[in-house]
Scaffold this motif. Structure first.
Motif, short mmCIF file in Angstrom:
data_model
loop_
_atom_site.label_atom_id
_atom_site.label_comp_id
_atom_site.label_asym_id
_atom_site.label_seq_id
_atom_site.Cartn_x
_atom_site.Cartn_y
_atom_site.Cartn_z
N UNK A 141 40.41 -9.17 -55.37
CA UNK A 141 39.94 -8.40 -56.54
C UNK A 141 40.85 -8.61 -57.75
N UNK A 142 41.94 -9.29 -57.56
CA UNK A 142 42.95 -9.53 -58.59
C UNK A 142 43.70 -8.24 -58.93
N UNK A 143 42.99 -7.24 -59.44
CA UNK A 143 43.60 -5.97 -59.83
C UNK A 143 43.13 -4.89 -58.87
N UNK A 144 44.06 -4.25 -58.16
CA UNK A 144 43.64 -3.26 -57.16
C UNK A 144 43.46 -1.87 -57.76
N UNK A 145 44.05 -1.61 -58.94
CA UNK A 145 43.83 -0.36 -59.67
C UNK A 145 43.71 -0.69 -61.14
N UNK A 146 42.61 -0.31 -61.76
CA UNK A 146 42.45 -0.46 -63.20
C UNK A 146 41.20 0.27 -63.66
N UNK A 147 41.25 0.80 -64.88
CA UNK A 147 40.07 1.39 -65.51
C UNK A 147 39.66 0.60 -66.74
N UNK A 148 40.17 -0.63 -66.86
CA UNK A 148 39.97 -1.40 -68.09
C UNK A 148 38.51 -1.73 -68.36
N UNK A 149 37.71 -1.79 -67.32
CA UNK A 149 36.29 -2.09 -67.50
C UNK A 149 35.41 -0.87 -67.31
N UNK A 150 36.03 0.31 -67.27
CA UNK A 150 35.31 1.57 -67.02
C UNK A 150 35.73 2.60 -68.06
N UNK A 151 35.21 2.48 -69.28
CA UNK A 151 35.68 3.35 -70.36
C UNK A 151 35.37 4.82 -70.18
N UNK A 152 34.48 5.16 -69.25
CA UNK A 152 34.13 6.56 -69.07
C UNK A 152 34.77 7.17 -67.82
N UNK A 153 35.62 6.42 -67.15
CA UNK A 153 36.33 6.98 -66.00
C UNK A 153 37.27 8.09 -66.47
N UNK A 154 37.44 9.10 -65.62
CA UNK A 154 38.29 10.24 -66.01
C UNK A 154 39.74 9.84 -66.18
N UNK A 155 40.21 8.93 -65.34
CA UNK A 155 41.60 8.46 -65.42
C UNK A 155 41.62 7.09 -66.11
N UNK A 156 42.23 7.02 -67.26
CA UNK A 156 42.32 5.79 -68.03
C UNK A 156 43.76 5.27 -68.03
N UNK A 157 43.96 4.08 -68.59
CA UNK A 157 45.28 3.48 -68.74
C UNK A 157 45.99 3.36 -67.39
N UNK A 158 45.23 3.12 -66.33
CA UNK A 158 45.77 3.13 -64.97
C UNK A 158 46.49 1.83 -64.67
N UNK A 159 47.73 1.95 -64.18
CA UNK A 159 48.51 0.77 -63.82
C UNK A 159 49.90 1.18 -63.38
N UNK A 160 50.79 0.20 -63.30
CA UNK A 160 52.19 0.40 -62.93
C UNK A 160 52.29 1.29 -61.69
N UNK A 161 52.06 0.68 -60.53
CA UNK A 161 51.98 1.46 -59.30
C UNK A 161 53.03 1.11 -58.26
N UNK A 162 52.94 1.82 -57.14
CA UNK A 162 53.82 1.62 -56.00
C UNK A 162 53.05 2.06 -54.76
N UNK A 163 53.51 1.61 -53.58
CA UNK A 163 52.79 1.82 -52.33
C UNK A 163 53.65 2.60 -51.36
N UNK A 164 53.03 3.52 -50.60
CA UNK A 164 53.75 4.27 -49.58
C UNK A 164 52.84 4.49 -48.37
N UNK A 165 53.44 4.51 -47.19
CA UNK A 165 52.73 4.81 -45.95
C UNK A 165 53.15 6.19 -45.45
N UNK A 166 52.22 6.92 -44.87
CA UNK A 166 52.54 8.20 -44.25
C UNK A 166 53.05 7.95 -42.83
#
Length: 549
Positions: free
Chosen positions: A230-255
């Motif tokens: 998918x190239x980008x695993x989190x982004x709202x760049x193509x979804x201008x009406x999503x509630x959460x915008x400017x999504x990026x700069x992430x990190x991963x954790x396991x429970x």
């Protein structure tokens, strides 16, 4: 159990780095020019978070006097190697123009509450550093590389080199292992290892509405790295009406049970101008590993407003009024600020404030918006609608001394209800505002309201209400053993300018968020004090606000 509504850390909490140690989760976020540096929150259930540490809290670790707005501490990375915590971060001294002065450091501690070491300098080749602890015991340091000679943009890729913890230096070859995608502006690297694969999670697209988390992997830490399907695993760049915008700069954790989550920054824009008043916040997404050994965000890559987590948020605590008193914490009469408060840049807080005998005293220093030494103490705005109140005793001698209540973003956008005086020493109340006057940072002229005459003596109660994009100031004068009712002063003001998009450098260059607090300036250089009895922050539910959580 009902799903949790994002964000998990509301208000200014960007660039999250998450780590789990046993049953405990910790998130470190950027603080930029606000002191002390780096916020670390703790949780047992991913739903309820408590601020437990600001590790860069003394002069030997951090001095940001002179650092421009939105410089200072960028993108901390918090890890644990099985023995102790490691925190790497950038201290930015210049960010605008072709050059960036970005110095990367490491501190470490046996426990999250410290003691945290003095910083070890690593390099200055770029920003957003991270430290990866490989399963063979080696440690690897990665940061984005800044190259001012590049014509299109200076983001030159992710640079990797081994870090020797014994000598505290980088050793061996250094190579650029990933140049990013066509979205460009690659930064924020985090490395992981799973099933023999090295995974590299990066941020791309800048910090505004094109932001994204990009994932790549390789069998060798040096690469080459192949891109996620998918190239980008989190982004709202193509979804201008999503509630959460400017999504990026992430990190991963396991429970502990093996579930996987991605934390990332996001913004919740308001008004037709899409202004993110609360800045960049921390959100959480459920994820899973596919049969192809790639990580996928559930229902992604567009971030969801809701996420299933082990716990349930304490909504009563979230909406509770916070009444801060400045009580003494020791027999000597000296106290400490509540952990919700921060100040700007200086590691010498004794020069700008003191807490004793139930009073917060601010010593008037430089003007509001100074990059060196201003007496301003504030807490984050974490709700779209709220009330704030304080009571101040201040005796200015002229117009160059002023103190009061402020809604503040940076030198380019703030509102300030100030007790001051005219040139003849007559005390008055004045609204000072800098309504996104970039690049000048000038006060709005004429003033939003005529000065209000005040009695020569006596305390003054100052208040403001914010209801979404509307701000109204109030005041009351304390009389003979009693106080007047609060009454409005000035017009309704545009609270939405206290946002990234109006921060002097717009969304790609303004990185903090809205604060509310108290301030004092003495441009005569005599450090005239202002005494504040208390401070109240009262969240208000707005039934028309689709973002209320």
């Amino acid at each position: 159990m009902p799903p949790l509504r994002n964000p998990i850390l509301p208000g200014f909490n960007p660039d999250p780095s998450i780590v789990r140690v046993g049953e405990d989760y910790y998130i470190a976020t950027s603080t930029f020019e606000w002191f002390p540096g780096v916020q670390i929150h703790h949780s047992k259930d991913l739903a309820n978070w408590d601020l437990v540490a600001r590790p860069l809290n003394r002069k030997s670790q951090l001095d940001m006097r002179g650092s421009p707005d939105s410089c200072g501490i960028w993108a901390p990375c918090l890890t644990h190697d099985g023995h102790e915590f490691w925190l790497v971060y950038t201290d930015v001294k210049r960010k605008d123009g072709s050059f960036k002065d970005t110095h990367n450091y490491i501190v470490r501690a046996p426990a999250i509450t410290g003691p945290w070491s003095d910083p070890v300098y690593v390099n200055s080749s770029g920003f957003d550093p991270s430290l990866f602890h490989d399963d063979d015991g080696r440690k690897w340091f990665a940061n984005m590389l800044w190259d001012h000679t590049r014509r299109r943009h200076a983001f030159a890729g992710i640079r990797l080199q081994e870090f020797d913890p014994q000598t505290g230096t980088l050793v061996g070859p250094r190579r650029t292992i990933f140049h990013g995608t066509d979205l460009a502006l690659v930064e924020g690297p985090h490395l992981y290892k799973r099933n023999g694969w090295y995974y590299l999670l990066t941020a791309e697209g800048g910090t505004a509405y094109e932001h994204a988390c990009t994932l790549a992997r390789s069998r060798d830490i040096w690469g080459p790295y192949e891109l996620h399907p998918q190239k980008h695993i989190v982004t709202a760049k193509d979804s201008p009406f999503a509630a959460l915008q400017r999504a990026g700069h992430g990190d991963i954790v396991d429970t502990p049970s093996g579930a996987t989550y991605v934390v990332h920054l996001a913004g919740r824009p308001t008004t037709q101008r899409r202004r993110c008043v609360l800045g960049r916040e921390t959100a959480l997404q459920a994820a899973y590993w596919g049969d192809d050994d790639w990580l996928y965000v559930k229902d992604g890559p567009v971030p969801s407003l809701y996420v299933d987590v082990p716990g349930t948020r304490d909504e009563e605590a979230y909406w509770a009024e916070r009444r801060y008193t400045f009580d003494s914490a020791s027999a000597s009469g000296e106290g400490r600020l509540h952990k919700d408060f921060q100040w700007l840049r200086t590691p010498e807080p004794e020069r700008i404030f003191a807490v004793a005998d139930g009073t917060l005293t601010l010593f008037g220093r430089e003007s509001v918006g100074s990059w060196f030494e201003q007496a301003l103490v504030a807490r984050r705005q974490t709700h779209f609608s709220y009330d704030a109140e304080t009571v101040v005793a201040f005796s200015p001698s002229d117009e160059r001394q002023f103190a009061g209540l402020t809604a503040y973003y940076c030198r380019f956008n703030f509102f300030y209800l100030a007790v001051t005086a005219d040139e003849d020493g007559n005390r008055e109340l004045l609204i000072l505002s800098s309504e996104s006057s970039w690049p000048d940072g000038d006060l709005r002229m004429p003033f939003p309201a005529e000065p209000v005459p005040l009695p020569a003596r006596g305390k003054v109660k100052l208040a403001l209400t914010i209801r979404g994009p509307q701000l109204q100031f109030y005041y009351a004068v304390e009389g003979e053993g009693q106080q007047e009712e609060l009454k409005p002063v000035g017009p309704v003001l545009d609270a939405s300018i206290i946002s990234d998009e109006c921060g002097g450098h717009q969304a790609h260059g303004s990185f903090t968020g809205a604060f509310v607090g108290v301030a004092c300036s003495d441009l005569n250089g005599t450090a005239e004090p202002a005494k504040f009895d208390n401070f109240t922050y009262r969240p208000v539910r707005d039934p028309t606000d689709r973002y209320d959580i």
